[in-house]
Motif scaffolding. Structure first.
Motif, PDB file in Angstrom:
ATOM      1  N   VAL A   6      17.410   2.935  76.868  1.00  0.00           N
ATOM      2  CA  VAL A   6      18.402   3.900  76.983  1.00  0.00           C
ATOM      3  C   VAL A   6      19.521   4.100  75.890  1.00  0.00           C
ATOM      4  CG1 VAL A   6      20.223   4.817  78.678  1.00  0.00           C
ATOM      5  CG2 VAL A   6      18.137   3.757  79.507  1.00  0.00           C
ATOM      6  N   GLY A   7      19.506   5.396  75.543  1.00  0.00           N
ATOM      7  CA  GLY A   7      20.524   5.721  74.541  1.00  0.00           C
ATOM      8  C   GLY A   7      21.551   6.440  75.059  1.00  0.00           C
ATOM      9  N   GLU A   8      22.372   7.240  74.024  1.00  0.00           N
ATOM     10  CA  GLU A   8      23.388   8.243  74.658  1.00  0.00           C
ATOM     11  C   GLU A   8      22.754   9.325  75.112  1.00  0.00           C
ATOM     12  OE1 GLU A   8      26.274   8.503  71.781  1.00  0.00           O
ATOM     13  OE2 GLU A   8      26.366   6.216  71.189  1.00  0.00           O
ATOM     14  N   GLU A  71      15.398  13.474  78.839  1.00  0.00           N
ATOM     15  CA  GLU A  71      17.029  13.720  78.663  1.00  0.00           C
ATOM     16  C   GLU A  71      17.644  12.910  79.602  1.00  0.00           C
ATOM     17  OE1 GLU A  71      19.181  17.840  77.803  1.00  0.00           O
ATOM     18  OE2 GLU A  71      18.292  17.368  79.844  1.00  0.00           O
ATOM     19  N   LEU A  72      18.720  12.378  79.010  1.00  0.00           N
ATOM     20  CA  LEU A  72      19.240  11.330  79.837  1.00  0.00           C
ATOM     21  C   LEU A  72      20.022  11.943  81.219  1.00  0.00           C
ATOM     22  CD1 LEU A  72      20.130   8.274  80.082  1.00  0.00           C
ATOM     23  CD2 LEU A  72      22.188   8.669  78.761  1.00  0.00           C
ATOM     24  N   GLY A  73      20.617  13.250  81.024  1.00  0.00           N
ATOM     25  CA  GLY A  73      21.356  13.748  82.022  1.00  0.00           C
ATOM     26  C   GLY A  73      20.170  14.177  83.209  1.00  0.00           C
ATOM     27  N   SER A  74      19.470  14.796  82.829  1.00  0.00           N
ATOM     28  CA  SER A  74      18.366  15.571  83.710  1.00  0.00           C
ATOM     29  C   SER A  74      17.272  14.809  83.868  1.00  0.00           C
ATOM     30  CB  SER A  74      17.951  17.000  83.331  1.00  0.00           C
ATOM     31  OG  SER A  74      17.277  16.804  82.027  1.00  0.00           O
ATOM     32  N   GLY A  75      16.784  14.115  83.236  1.00  0.00           N
ATOM     33  CA  GLY A  75      15.536  13.107  83.446  1.00  0.00           C
ATOM     34  C   GLY A  75      14.329  14.067  83.005  1.00  0.00           C
ATOM     35  N   ALA A  76      14.658  15.243  82.474  1.00  0.00           N
ATOM     36  CA  ALA A  76      13.475  16.053  82.135  1.00  0.00           C
ATOM     37  C   ALA A  76      12.729  15.703  80.837  1.00  0.00           C
ATOM     38  CB  ALA A  76      13.983  17.421  81.768  1.00  0.00           C
TER      39      ALA A  76
END
Length: 183
Positions: A6-8, A71-76
């Protein structure tokens, strides 16, 4: 506690059967596909779904793997990164990278590369990473130069696509170069 995957901006994860639609749509972008490998005839939705299910069921290998860039926020899913050309005798490996056109220029590619290199260098004891980039793929050439990769060579007219021959540019980064820049 935080995962090394996991990154930013992104999280690298295994492929899931539900990812098939996103990657099937990415495969419809012929120009982007040519930048990364080779254009193939269209695949049916049923075949794309079956391939995603098979890939999701594969046991991961410690050195050779194919991961989703999410994508970290959405997981898409926004792309994929894989390792290949594993050479344990000499401590080298290569990787391939693709990010769907709508998701480019967000830092996803560079962060995914750093995460994979950190794992391969500091967990698997490799000493050098390599990436082959087509000479016409200006965004990928710029990415690798910006990240500090060294241009090590060029295979002239070694790849045919879109009615023309293209060079392949070899980039490399050693563990020392990576550590100086990213560790």
């Amino acid at each position: 506690m935080r995962s090394i995957w996991v990154g930013e901006r992104v999280r690298l994860r295994a492929r899931e059967p539900a990812d098939w639609e996103v990657f099937h749509a990415f495969d419809e972008d012929s120009e982007a596909v040519r930048d990364g490998w080779r254009l193939q005839p269209p695949r049916s939705a049923a075949r794309a779904q079956k391939a995603a299910e098979e890939a999701a069921g594969e046991e991961p290998d410690l050195d050779r793997f194919d991961l989703v860039i999410a994508e970290l926020g959405s997981g898409a899913p926004v792309g994929a990164i894989n390792t290949h050309q594993i050479d344990r005798d000499h401590g080298t490996f290569a990787y391939g990278l693709s990010v769907g056109r709508p998701h480019r220029r967000n830092g996803y590619a560079s962060e995914a590369v750093v995460l994979v290199l950190r794992y391969m260098f500091f967990e698997r004891r490799f000493q050098k990473a390599e990436a082959w980039v087509y000479g016409s793929n200006e965004p990928s050439l710029a990415l690798h130069r910006r990240m500090g990769f060294v241009e090590e060579g060029r295979r002239r007219r070694s790849h045919y696509h879109a009615g023309r021959y293209d060079d392949e540019v070899l980039f490399g980064m050693t563990i020392e170069e990576f550590t100086e820049r990213y560790a």
